[in-house]
Scaffold this motif. Structure first.
Motif, PDB file in Angstrom:
ATOM      1  N   ILE A 158       0.844  -1.197   0.000  1.00 17.11           N
ATOM      2  CA  ILE A 158       0.000   0.000   0.000  1.00 17.11           C
ATOM      3  C   ILE A 158       0.876   1.242   0.000  1.00 17.11           C
ATOM      4  N   HIS A 159       0.493   2.196  -0.835  1.00 18.59           N
ATOM      5  CA  HIS A 159       1.236   3.459  -0.964  1.00 18.59           C
ATOM      6  C   HIS A 159       0.292   4.625  -0.700  1.00 18.59           C
ATOM      7  N   TYR A 160       0.635   5.431   0.306  1.00 20.62           N
ATOM      8  CA  TYR A 160      -0.084   6.669   0.584  1.00 20.62           C
ATOM      9  C   TYR A 160       0.740   7.817  -0.011  1.00 20.62           C
ATOM     10  N   PRO A 161       0.220   8.528  -0.985  1.00 17.53           N
ATOM     11  CA  PRO A 161       1.000   9.591  -1.614  1.00 17.53           C
ATOM     12  C   PRO A 161       1.236  10.770  -0.684  1.00 17.53           C
ATOM     13  N   PHE A 162       2.302  11.492  -0.935  1.00 12.77           N
ATOM     14  CA  PHE A 162       2.626  12.695  -0.169  1.00 12.77           C
ATOM     15  C   PHE A 162       1.550  13.749  -0.375  1.00 12.77           C
ATOM     16  N   ASP A 163       1.053  14.322   0.718  1.00 11.83           N
ATOM     17  CA  ASP A 163       0.022  15.360   0.637  1.00 11.83           C
ATOM     18  C   ASP A 163       0.278  16.377   1.745  1.00 11.83           C
ATOM     19  N   PRO A 164       1.066  17.431   1.453  1.00 18.99           N
ATOM     20  CA  PRO A 164       1.443  18.390   2.500  1.00 18.99           C
ATOM     21  C   PRO A 164       0.266  19.164   3.057  1.00 18.99           C
ATOM     22  N   GLU A 165      -0.875  19.170   2.352  1.00 20.29           N
ATOM     23  CA  GLU A 165      -2.049  19.909   2.817  1.00 20.29           C
ATOM     24  C   GLU A 165      -2.961  19.061   3.702  1.00 20.29           C
ATOM     25  N   ALA A 166      -2.634  17.801   3.854  1.00 19.19           N
ATOM     26  CA  ALA A 166      -3.539  16.898   4.574  1.00 19.19           C
ATOM     27  C   ALA A 166      -3.640  17.285   6.046  1.00 19.19           C
ATOM     28  N   GLU A 167      -4.867  17.469   6.522  1.00 20.50           N
ATOM     29  CA  GLU A 167      -5.144  17.719   7.931  1.00 20.50           C
ATOM     30  C   GLU A 167      -6.255  16.767   8.367  1.00 20.50           C
ATOM     31  N   ASP A 168      -5.880  15.815   9.228  1.00 20.05           N
ATOM     32  CA  ASP A 168      -6.867  14.872   9.747  1.00 20.05           C
ATOM     33  C   ASP A 168      -7.641  14.210   8.617  1.00 20.05           C
ATOM     34  N   VAL A 169      -6.934  13.870   7.548  1.00 20.78           N
ATOM     35  CA  VAL A 169      -7.595  13.311   6.372  1.00 20.78           C
ATOM     36  C   VAL A 169      -7.626  11.791   6.476  1.00 20.78           C
ATOM     37  N   GLN A 170      -8.671  11.196   5.940  1.00 20.75           N
ATOM     38  CA  GLN A 170      -8.816   9.752   5.997  1.00 20.75           C
ATOM     39  C   GLN A 170      -7.869   9.088   5.021  1.00 20.75           C
ATOM     40  N   GLY A 171      -7.166   8.077   5.488  1.00 21.38           N
ATOM     41  CA  GLY A 171      -6.363   7.260   4.604  1.00 21.38           C
ATOM     42  C   GLY A 171      -7.096   5.961   4.329  1.00 21.38           C
ATOM     43  N   ILE A 172      -7.391   5.210   5.380  1.00 15.94           N
ATOM     44  CA  ILE A 172      -8.267   4.048   5.296  1.00 15.94           C
ATOM     45  C   ILE A 172      -9.320   4.217   6.375  1.00 15.94           C
ATOM     46  N   GLY A 173     -10.596   4.038   6.014  1.00 21.32           N
ATOM     47  CA  GLY A 173     -11.682   4.245   6.960  1.00 21.32           C
ATOM     48  C   GLY A 173     -11.716   3.200   8.058  1.00 21.32           C
ATOM     49  N   ALA A 174     -12.446   3.509   9.123  1.00 23.02           N
ATOM     50  CA  ALA A 174     -12.554   2.617  10.271  1.00 23.02           C
ATOM     51  C   ALA A 174     -13.156   1.281   9.854  1.00 23.02           C
ATOM     52  N   HIS A 175     -12.526   0.201  10.288  1.00 28.05           N
ATOM     53  CA  HIS A 175     -12.966  -1.129   9.882  1.00 28.05           C
ATOM     54  C   HIS A 175     -12.330  -2.177  10.789  1.00 28.05           C
ATOM     55  N   THR A 176     -12.849  -3.392  10.709  1.00 32.58           N
ATOM     56  CA  THR A 176     -12.155  -4.558  11.238  1.00 32.58           C
ATOM     57  C   THR A 176     -11.640  -5.354  10.047  1.00 32.58           C
ATOM     58  N   ASP A 177     -10.682  -6.231  10.298  1.00 36.42           N
ATOM     59  CA  ASP A 177     -10.159  -7.067   9.223  1.00 36.42           C
ATOM     60  C   ASP A 177     -10.966  -8.357   9.155  1.00 36.42           C
ATOM     61  N   TYR A 178     -11.154  -8.845   7.944  1.00 32.06           N
ATOM     62  CA  TYR A 178     -12.095  -9.944   7.706  1.00 32.06           C
ATOM     63  C   TYR A 178     -11.536 -11.317   8.075  1.00 32.06           C
ATOM     64  N   GLU A 179     -10.219 -11.412   8.203  1.00 32.06           N
ATOM     65  CA  GLU A 179      -9.591 -12.718   8.342  1.00 32.06           C
ATOM     66  C   GLU A 179      -9.353 -13.064   9.816  1.00 32.06           C
ATOM     67  N   CYS A 180      -8.387 -13.952  10.091  1.00 33.06           N
ATOM     68  CA  CYS A 180      -8.114 -14.351  11.476  1.00 33.06           C
ATOM     69  C   CYS A 180      -7.351 -13.271  12.225  1.00 33.06           C
ATOM     70  N   PHE A 181      -6.265 -12.799  11.620  1.00 27.96           N
ATOM     71  CA  PHE A 181      -5.484 -11.703  12.182  1.00 27.96           C
ATOM     72  C   PHE A 181      -4.626 -11.129  11.069  1.00 27.96           C
ATOM     73  N   THR A 182      -3.983  -9.997  11.354  1.00 22.18           N
ATOM     74  CA  THR A 182      -3.175  -9.301  10.366  1.00 22.18           C
ATOM     75  C   THR A 182      -1.774  -9.092  10.903  1.00 22.18           C
ATOM     76  N   LEU A 183      -0.786  -9.287  10.026  1.00 24.15           N
ATOM     77  CA  LEU A 183       0.610  -8.999  10.342  1.00 24.15           C
ATOM     78  C   LEU A 183       1.013  -7.799   9.493  1.00 24.15           C
ATOM     79  N   LEU A 184       1.211  -6.656  10.126  1.00 24.67           N
ATOM     80  CA  LEU A 184       1.433  -5.398   9.413  1.00 24.67           C
ATOM     81  C   LEU A 184       2.867  -4.923   9.574  1.00 24.67           C
ATOM     82  N   LEU A 185       3.503  -4.616   8.438  1.00 31.22           N
ATOM     83  CA  LEU A 185       4.794  -3.949   8.424  1.00 31.22           C
ATOM     84  C   LEU A 185       4.570  -2.528   7.906  1.00 31.22           C
TER      85      LEU A 185
END
Length: 358
Positions: free
Chosen positions: A193-220
Motif C-alpha cells: 500500500i502506498h499513501y501519496p505525499f500530501d502536504p495539505e492533509a489535515e486529519d484526512v482519511q487514509g483508510i476508513g474505520a474497519h475490522t479485518d475480515y480474516e483471522c489476524f493481520t501482520l502489518l509492516l
C-alpha cells in the motif's frame, strides 16, 4: 459475566511481545509466549511483535520493490489492474488497485493505491479450476526481482502467521495444531500500500474505520498513521517501531473465540508524509466453517455468533469494498455468496457507532 463483556476497556497503549519463544523446541517457552498473546488478544486486540525473525534485508527489499512499482507511470501500473483478474463469474483478486477503487465506508473513498497478491496456487489446482474466488496464481509486473523478493517476504511472514496461529491455540487451551487443519491453501493476502505525499492533509482519511475480515493481520508499516479504538470508543495512536510488526485480531478469531478475542477496529488518519504499509491478512481456508469453540460456548452459556463460512465472508466484504466487483455484481457477472451476512456486530467500531471520540 463473559470474557467478552470484561475486555477492551480504556487501554492507552499497545503491548510489545517478543515471540521468539514460539520457535523454540521447548514447550514451556512456547507456552510462555502464548500467555502473552492471549492477554493481548483479550485485553487490547492489537499488539507489536518483535523476535519474529523476518530479516531486515528482506523487509528493505520489499519496500524497495514497492517504491519501484508505484513510481511507474499510471498506464504501466494499470496493465496489472486488479479488475483484469475477474472473469468467468469469479475473481482471483490480484493486481494493481488505483486510488479511489476501494470504499470501505460508504461515501468515503480511500486515499491510497495498492498492489495485491496472495497465496500462490497454480492454474490447474482443483479449487482454482472449480472457480473458487480469491484463489489462483498471482499477477506479477515485469520488474527485475519483484516477484522473487516480494514473494520471499510473503513466505517468511506467512510462516510467522502459522506460529502465531499455534500460539493463539495454546492461549485458548487447545492443542497447538488445532487451527492449522483449516490453513492449507488460504486466501491470505499481502497488500503493498502506498499513501501519496500530501502536504495539505489535515486529519484526512487514509483508510476508513474497519475490522479485518480474516483471522489476524501482520502489518509492516514504514511510518505512523495507524489508530485503534479502545473499549471507551477513543482512538489511540499506534507508535511506529522499525523492528516490529503490528498484529491485530480479525473477524474469524472473534467468532471462533465466541468474542473472547475481539476484532479491533482501526483506521489510518493524518497522513501527510509519503507512506508505505504492508499488511498480510492471515486467513483460513475458503471452505472453513467458523463456529464458536464448544468449550467457550459452554463457559459463556450461549453462542454469540452463528456459524460463518470464512471464504464467503471474505469474498462478500471484498465485493462491498471494490468498485470493479460492484460493477461485476450489478451486471450479474458475479453474485454475493449465499453464506454472506452483515457483520455490523463485529468489532468495537460497530458497537460504538456514532460515539467515537477523535
Amino acid at each position: 459475566m463473559s470474557h467478552a463483556k470484561q475486555q477492551l476497556s480504556h487501554f492507552q497503549s499497545l503491548p510489545v511481545i517478543d515471540i521468539g519463544g514460539l520457535f523454540s523446541p521447548n514447550e514451556d517457552e512456547r507456552q510462555a509466549v502464548a500467555v502473552q498473546l492471549g492477554d493481548a488478544a483479550r485485553n487490547v486486540g492489537f499488539f507489536h511483535i518483535v523476535g519474529h525473525g523476518i530479516d531486515e534485508d528482506l523487509r528493505q527489499a520489499l519496500l524497495d520493490q514497492a517504491r519501484r512499482f508505484f513510481a511507474q507511470p499510471m498506464e504501466t501500473k494499470m496493465r496489472h489492474y486488479i479488475g483484469l483478474s475477474a472473469g468467468n463469474g469469479t475473481t482471483r483478486h490480484r493486481g494493481y488497485v488505483p486510488e479511489g477503487e476501494e470504499m470501505p465506508e460508504k461515501g468515503k473513498r480511500d486515499l491510497k493505491e495498492a498492489f495485491d497478491l496472495a497465496f500462490e496456487l497454480p492454474a490447474d489446482d482443483p479449487d482454482v479450476v472449480a472457480g473458487i474466488p480469491m484463489l489462483g496464481p498471482n499477477v506479477w509486473p515485469e520488474l527485475p526481482g519483484f516477484r522473487e523478493q516480494v514473494y520471499a517476504y510473503y513466505q517468511v511472514t506467512y510462516e510467522v502467521g502459522l506460529a502465531l496461529m499455534r500460539g493463539f491455540a495454546l492461549a485458548l487451551g487447545l492443542p497447538e495444531e488445532h487451527f492449522l487443519k483449516d490453513v492449507t491453501k488460504p486466501p491470505s493476502q499481502l497488500r503493498l500500500i502506498h499513501y501519496p505525499f500530501d502536504p495539505e492533509a489535515e486529519d484526512v482519511q487514509g483508510i476508513g474505520a474497519h475490522t479485518d475480515y480474516e483471522c489476524f493481520t501482520l502489518l509492516l508499516p514504514t511510518a505512523p498513521g495507524l489508530e485503534v479504538m479502545n473499549g471507551q470508543s477513543e482512538w489511540i495512536d499506534v507508535p511506529y517501531r522499525d523492528d516490529a510488526l503490528v498484529i491485530n485480531i480479525g473477524d474469524m478469531l472473534e467468532i471462533w473465540t465466541n468474542g473472547e478475542f475481539v476484532a479491533t477496529s482501526h483506521r489510518v488518519r493524518k497522513v501527510k508524509e509519503e507512506r508505505y504499509s504492508f499488511p498480510l491478512f492471515f486467513a483460513c481456508d475458503y471452505a472453513t466453517t467458523v463456529t464458536p469453540l464448544p468449550q467457550l460456548v459452554e463457559r459463556d452459556g450461549h453462542a454469540r455468533y452463528e456459524p460463518l463460512k470464512a471464504g464467503d465472508h471474505l469474498y462478500a466484504q471484498t465485493i462491498h469494498t471494490f468498485a470493479y466487483l460492484q460493477k461485476c455484481l450489478a451486471s450479474g457477472e458475479i453474485q454475493l455468496p449465499e453464506g454472506a451476512r452483515d457483520t455490523a456486530t463485529l468489532g468495537q467500531h460497530a458497537r460504538h457507532k456514532g460515539t467515537e471520540r477523535a
